[in-house]
Design a protein around this motif. Structure first.
Motif, PDB file in Angstrom:
ATOM      1  N   THR A   1       0.865  -1.178   0.000  1.00 53.11           N
ATOM      2  CA  THR A   1       0.000   0.000   0.000  1.00 53.11           C
ATOM      3  C   THR A   1       0.902   1.228   0.000  1.00 53.11           C
ATOM      4  OG1 THR A   1      -0.127   0.008   2.432  1.00 53.11           O
ATOM      5  CG2 THR A   1      -1.889  -1.129   1.252  1.00 53.11           C
ATOM      6  N   SER A   2       0.504   2.242  -0.759  1.00 54.25           N
ATOM      7  CA  SER A   2       1.297   3.474  -0.810  1.00 54.25           C
ATOM      8  C   SER A   2       0.387   4.663  -1.074  1.00 54.25           C
ATOM      9  CB  SER A   2       2.365   3.391  -1.902  1.00 54.25           C
ATOM     10  OG  SER A   2       1.769   3.436  -3.177  1.00 54.25           O
ATOM     11  N   GLY A   3       0.838   5.816  -0.613  1.00 55.99           N
ATOM     12  CA  GLY A   3       0.042   7.027  -0.791  1.00 55.99           C
ATOM     13  C   GLY A   3      -0.082   7.441  -2.240  1.00 55.99           C
ATOM     14  N   SER A   4       1.023   7.469  -2.947  1.00 54.62           N
ATOM     15  CA  SER A   4       0.983   7.977  -4.318  1.00 54.62           C
ATOM     16  C   SER A   4       0.529   6.919  -5.309  1.00 54.62           C
ATOM     17  CB  SER A   4       2.349   8.519  -4.739  1.00 54.62           C
ATOM     18  OG  SER A   4       3.284   7.474  -4.854  1.00 54.62           O
ATOM     19  N   ASN A   5       1.002   5.695  -5.129  1.00 58.06           N
ATOM     20  CA  ASN A   5       0.634   4.578  -6.003  1.00 58.06           C
ATOM     21  C   ASN A   5       0.894   4.872  -7.478  1.00 58.06           C
ATOM     22  OD1 ASN A   5      -0.255   1.880  -5.989  1.00 58.06           O
ATOM     23  ND2 ASN A   5      -2.245   2.493  -6.765  1.00 58.06           N
ATOM     24  N   GLN A   6       1.774   5.840  -7.762  1.00 59.05           N
ATOM     25  CA  GLN A   6       2.075   6.176  -9.150  1.00 59.05           C
ATOM     26  C   GLN A   6       3.291   5.428  -9.673  1.00 59.05           C
ATOM     27  OE1 GLN A   6       2.366  10.424  -9.289  1.00 59.05           O
ATOM     28  NE2 GLN A   6       0.168  10.714  -9.077  1.00 59.05           N
ATOM     29  N   LYS A   7       4.012   4.775  -8.771  1.00 58.82           N
ATOM     30  CA  LYS A   7       5.210   4.047  -9.148  1.00 58.82           C
ATOM     31  C   LYS A   7       5.003   2.581  -8.775  1.00 58.82           C
ATOM     32  CE  LYS A   7      10.135   3.849  -8.116  1.00 58.82           C
ATOM     33  NZ  LYS A   7      11.210   4.343  -7.264  1.00 58.82           N
ATOM     34  N   ASN A   8       5.587   1.690  -9.553  1.00 55.16           N
ATOM     35  CA  ASN A   8       5.499   0.268  -9.243  1.00 55.16           C
ATOM     36  C   ASN A   8       6.541  -0.059  -8.172  1.00 55.16           C
ATOM     37  OD1 ASN A   8       5.376  -2.488  -9.130  1.00 55.16           O
ATOM     38  ND2 ASN A   8       5.795  -2.822 -11.289  1.00 55.16           N
ATOM     39  N   TYR A   9       6.137   0.078  -6.911  1.00 56.80           N
ATOM     40  CA  TYR A   9       7.056  -0.179  -5.800  1.00 56.80           C
ATOM     41  C   TYR A   9       7.377  -1.658  -5.649  1.00 56.80           C
ATOM     42  CZ  TYR A   9       6.160   4.641  -4.485  1.00 56.80           C
ATOM     43  OH  TYR A   9       6.064   6.008  -4.492  1.00 56.80           O
ATOM     44  N   SER A  10       6.565  -2.504  -6.228  1.00 58.44           N
ATOM     45  CA  SER A  10       6.807  -3.943  -6.078  1.00 58.44           C
ATOM     46  C   SER A  10       8.060  -4.391  -6.837  1.00 58.44           C
ATOM     47  CB  SER A  10       5.592  -4.750  -6.549  1.00 58.44           C
ATOM     48  OG  SER A  10       5.400  -4.605  -7.935  1.00 58.44           O
ATOM     49  N   LYS A  11       8.507  -3.603  -7.798  1.00 60.14           N
ATOM     50  CA  LYS A  11       9.690  -3.981  -8.584  1.00 60.14           C
ATOM     51  C   LYS A  11      10.904  -4.205  -7.678  1.00 60.14           C
ATOM     52  CE  LYS A  11      12.481  -2.469 -12.493  1.00 60.14           C
ATOM     53  NZ  LYS A  11      12.747  -1.400 -13.449  1.00 60.14           N
ATOM     54  N   ASN A  12      11.184  -3.254  -6.777  1.00 61.48           N
ATOM     55  CA  ASN A  12      12.316  -3.394  -5.861  1.00 61.48           C
ATOM     56  C   ASN A  12      12.079  -4.510  -4.847  1.00 61.48           C
ATOM     57  OD1 ASN A  12      13.636  -1.307  -7.129  1.00 61.48           O
ATOM     58  ND2 ASN A  12      13.035   0.231  -5.630  1.00 61.48           N
ATOM     59  N   PHE A  13      10.844  -4.632  -4.376  1.00 59.44           N
ATOM     60  CA  PHE A  13      10.484  -5.676  -3.412  1.00 59.44           C
ATOM     61  C   PHE A  13      10.694  -7.051  -4.044  1.00 59.44           C
ATOM     62  CE2 PHE A  13       6.853  -6.919  -0.255  1.00 59.44           C
ATOM     63  CZ  PHE A  13       7.773  -7.464   0.610  1.00 59.44           C
ATOM     64  N   ARG A  14      10.243  -7.196  -5.265  1.00 57.17           N
ATOM     65  CA  ARG A  14      10.417  -8.459  -5.991  1.00 57.17           C
ATOM     66  C   ARG A  14      11.910  -8.786  -6.165  1.00 57.17           C
ATOM     67  NH1 ARG A  14       5.788 -10.154  -9.390  1.00 57.17           N
ATOM     68  NH2 ARG A  14       7.327 -11.156 -10.713  1.00 57.17           N
ATOM     69  N   ALA A  15      12.704  -7.782  -6.481  1.00 55.47           N
ATOM     70  CA  ALA A  15      14.143  -8.003  -6.655  1.00 55.47           C
ATOM     71  C   ALA A  15      14.773  -8.506  -5.356  1.00 55.47           C
ATOM     72  CB  ALA A  15      14.823  -6.718  -7.124  1.00 55.47           C
ATOM     73  N   LEU A  16      14.359  -7.938  -4.221  1.00 53.41           N
ATOM     74  CA  LEU A  16      14.862  -8.404  -2.927  1.00 53.41           C
ATOM     75  C   LEU A  16      14.497  -9.870  -2.705  1.00 53.41           C
ATOM     76  CD1 LEU A  16      13.900  -5.390  -0.626  1.00 53.41           C
ATOM     77  CD2 LEU A  16      16.212  -6.115  -1.226  1.00 53.41           C
ATOM     78  N   LEU A  17      13.259 -10.213  -3.042  1.00 59.70           N
ATOM     79  CA  LEU A  17      12.792 -11.592  -2.854  1.00 59.70           C
ATOM     80  C   LEU A  17      13.502 -12.554  -3.804  1.00 59.70           C
ATOM     81  CD1 LEU A  17       9.026 -10.832  -2.335  1.00 59.70           C
ATOM     82  CD2 LEU A  17      10.631 -11.688  -0.620  1.00 59.70           C
ATOM     83  N   GLU A  18      13.705 -12.130  -5.024  1.00 66.55           N
ATOM     84  CA  GLU A  18      14.430 -12.975  -5.980  1.00 66.55           C
ATOM     85  C   GLU A  18      15.862 -13.212  -5.504  1.00 66.55           C
ATOM     86  OE1 GLU A  18      13.718 -10.805  -9.581  1.00 66.55           O
ATOM     87  OE2 GLU A  18      11.743 -11.737  -9.857  1.00 66.55           O
ATOM     88  N   ASN A  19      16.473 -12.190  -4.882  1.00 63.83           N
ATOM     89  CA  ASN A  19      17.810 -12.353  -4.316  1.00 63.83           C
ATOM     90  C   ASN A  19      17.820 -13.339  -3.151  1.00 63.83           C
ATOM     91  OD1 ASN A  19      19.103 -10.663  -6.113  1.00 63.83           O
ATOM     92  ND2 ASN A  19      18.889  -8.859  -4.816  1.00 63.83           N
ATOM     93  N   CYS A  20      16.667 -13.524  -2.510  1.00 60.86           N
ATOM     94  CA  CYS A  20      16.531 -14.523  -1.439  1.00 60.86           C
ATOM     95  C   CYS A  20      16.261 -15.907  -2.025  1.00 60.86           C
ATOM     96  CB  CYS A  20      15.385 -14.146  -0.498  1.00 60.86           C
ATOM     97  SG  CYS A  20      15.703 -12.708   0.524  1.00 60.86           S
ATOM     98  N   GLY A  21      16.059 -15.991  -3.342  1.00 58.42           N
ATOM     99  CA  GLY A  21      15.792 -17.274  -3.986  1.00 58.42           C
ATOM    100  C   GLY A  21      14.323 -17.640  -4.042  1.00 58.42           C
TER     101      GLY A  21
END
Length: 169
Positions: free
Chosen positions: A95-115
């Motif tokens: 959830t985000s205030g602006s929701n204009q940017k795909n914040y999940s991109k960085n989150f997904r990258a962190l998770l992919e780095n965890c395997g």
């Protein structure tokens, strides 16, 4: 139920770990979206001890967005449970205030780095009065709203339908 049957009941479930502060947007969203979904369990990261991740087929990770990133407690959870998350099926909700940017991109990258194997990502607005937004009374007032909750519920149901064995639904 036998021990094996009890184990199968747990493994064929979804657990969603979440962190929700500020205005409790993420918690409100998840609690209403999950509703009567019997195959999903919500667990705040503040709960201790946290359930054993290996007992669930599908893991959801949900957080508000703070300065472009998931909450620091979520990042600490990822670091601490890096080995436990490796090879696991994971989805994200933000959830985000602006929701204009795909914040999940960085989150997904962190998770992919965890395997992790990412099965999907969802993002919606949440009321935000952090930083400069407090000067104007906040942004995304009224969010998450009924449409956000409905969309989140549909996303979670789709994750469960796609990932969990059909005999558990």
């Amino acid at each position: 139920l036998s021990r094996r049957q009890r184990q199968m009941c747990i493994r064929d479930r979804c657990i969603i770990f979440y962190v929700s502060q500020h205005h409790q947007n993420t918690e409100k969203l998840l609690k209403q979206a999950i509703g009567g979904e019997p195959l999903a369990e919500l667990v705040p990261l503040t709960d201790t001890p946290l359930p054993d991740l290996s007992q669930y087929s599908l893991i959801g990770l949900a957080s508000g967005v703070y300065m472009g990133e998931p909450h620091a407690a979520m990042l600490a959870f990822l670091e601490k449970h890096r080995k436990d998350l490796a090879g696991r099926k994971v989805f994200t909700i933000l959830t985000s205030g602006s929701n204009q940017k795909n914040y999940s991109k960085n989150f997904r990258a962190l998770l992919e780095n965890c395997g992790c194997s990412i099965t999907g990502s969802f993002q919606c607005k949440g009321f935000d009065t952090n930083g400069p937004w407090k000067l104007i009374g906040g942004i995304a007032k009224g969010h998450p709203d009924a449409a956000d909750i409905s969309d989140t519920a549909a996303f979670i149901r789709e994750q469960i339908k796609t990932v969990l064995p059909s005999d558990t639904r």
